[in-house]
Design a protein around this motif. Structure first.
Motif, short mmCIF file in Angstrom:
data_model
loop_
_atom_site.label_atom_id
_atom_site.label_comp_id
_atom_site.label_asym_id
_atom_site.label_seq_id
_atom_site.Cartn_x
_atom_site.Cartn_y
_atom_site.Cartn_z
N ILE A 31 5.31 2.74 11.50
CA ILE A 31 6.43 1.45 11.06
C ILE A 31 6.31 0.49 12.46
O ILE A 31 6.14 1.28 13.63
CB ILE A 31 7.87 1.98 10.88
N ASP A 78 8.04 -2.91 9.84
CA ASP A 78 6.95 -3.35 8.83
C ASP A 78 6.20 -2.30 8.76
O ASP A 78 6.07 -1.29 9.53
CB ASP A 78 6.01 -4.42 9.27
N CYS A 79 5.52 -1.98 7.47
CA CYS A 79 4.78 -0.94 7.21
C CYS A 79 3.33 -1.27 8.01
O CYS A 79 2.76 -2.39 7.62
CB CYS A 79 4.40 -0.89 5.46
N HIS A 125 1.79 -4.00 6.20
CA HIS A 125 2.28 -5.17 7.08
C HIS A 125 3.53 -5.80 6.27
O HIS A 125 4.36 -6.82 6.49
CB HIS A 125 1.60 -6.30 7.80
N MET A 126 4.00 -5.23 5.41
CA MET A 126 5.42 -5.72 4.50
C MET A 126 6.46 -5.11 5.09
O MET A 126 6.47 -4.02 5.46
CB MET A 126 5.13 -5.33 3.05
N THR A 127 7.67 -5.81 5.18
CA THR A 127 9.09 -5.26 5.69
C THR A 127 9.52 -4.03 4.66
O THR A 127 9.39 -4.22 3.56
CB THR A 127 10.19 -6.42 5.76
N LEU A 128 9.58 -2.91 5.21
CA LEU A 128 10.12 -1.93 4.64
C LEU A 128 11.84 -2.07 4.60
O LEU A 128 12.53 -2.34 5.48
CB LEU A 128 9.92 -0.64 5.57
N CYS A 139 5.51 4.14 1.32
CA CYS A 139 5.68 2.83 1.31
C CYS A 139 5.65 2.37 -0.39
O CYS A 139 4.59 2.63 -0.75
CB CYS A 139 4.64 1.89 2.23
N ASN A 159 5.30 -0.71 -1.24
CA ASN A 159 4.26 -1.64 -1.83
C ASN A 159 2.78 -1.25 -1.83
O ASN A 159 2.10 -1.63 -2.65
CB ASN A 159 4.50 -2.71 -0.79
#
Length: 233
Positions: A200, A204-205, A209-212, A229, A231
């Protein structure tokens, strides 16, 4: 103090670094081989050079043949002229025939003169083309040799890198004593292009790189339960 799960995840992440290195080295190795392309280019260049050499030989043979025919015609024409002007032939009809032969041979000589000039131009152009094709073939050979040398050097380095990573992988995998967690990692990695775990980073993952969600980040930091995750998986 790290929880047992966090220690296992850290060990798993270390294993991921080795797997990533392996994947990167193998991918580089698979895209490294330009030897076939360079060899094909060199072979094609030599085929072209040989074709230009054959063309030159053909033109030279045609020139030699035309020059030989011209020499034969000139010899015949001189013989007829000698007969015509030396006075050894007095028969008007025979003299007329000789005169016609001289004229005919003169036209043939004129035609051959034009053909010889044309062939000489072709020979000159063929020589230029052969020189250019030969230089290209030499350049293609040099490029192929450079590619082969680079391939051998880089390929050997990648082989060593892969061997080194493979040597350390069992040790790293053995540190993940939670076999269920290790299997989960291997399953995810198999379907996620080689990535089975990520850090993390600023919420972000590390994989997509998406916000968790805040809750996922909190649970991960507490180290009580492995999080997935939503996503990228």
């Amino acid at each position: 103090m790290a929880t047992p799960l966090q220690e296992q995840l850290n060990a798993l992440y270390a294993l991921q670094q080795i797997d990533t290195q392996l994947q990167r080295a193998k991918r580089a190795q698979s895209t490294l081989d330009q030897v076939a392309e360079a060899t094909q280019a060199a072979n094609s260049a030599h085929v072209e050079a040989q074709a230009r050499l054959d063309d030159l030989h053909h033109c030279q043979a045609a020139l030699k043949d035309s020059e030989l025919k011209l020499s034969t015609i000139e010899t015949k024409r001189k013989n007829y002229q000698d007969k015509f002007y030396q006075g050894t032939v007095t028969n008007p009809r025979e003299l007329s025939n000789i005169e016609k032969e001289i004229d005919a041979l003169g036209r043939q000589r004129s035609d051959l003169d034009g053909r010889i000039l044309e062939i000489m131009e072709r020979v000159e152009q063929a020589e230029v083309d052969l020189k250019s094709a030969t230089e290209k073939a030499k350049s293609a050979d040099a490029h192929r040799d450079e590619v082969v040398a680079a391939f051998k050097s880089r390929h050997a380095a990648l082989e060593q890198e892969i061997a080194e990573a493979m040597r350390h992988r069992p040790e790293a995998a053995a540190l993940v004593t939670d076999k269920a967690l290790l299997k989960q990692y291997e399953d995810i990695r198999a379907r996620a292009k080689g990535v089975g775990i990520g850090k993390i980073e600023g919420g972000d993952c590390g994989g997509c790189h998406m916000t968790l969600p805040g809750g996922v980040v909190k649970l991960t930091r507490e180290g009580q339960q492995a999080q997935i995750c939503e996503n990228c998986g």
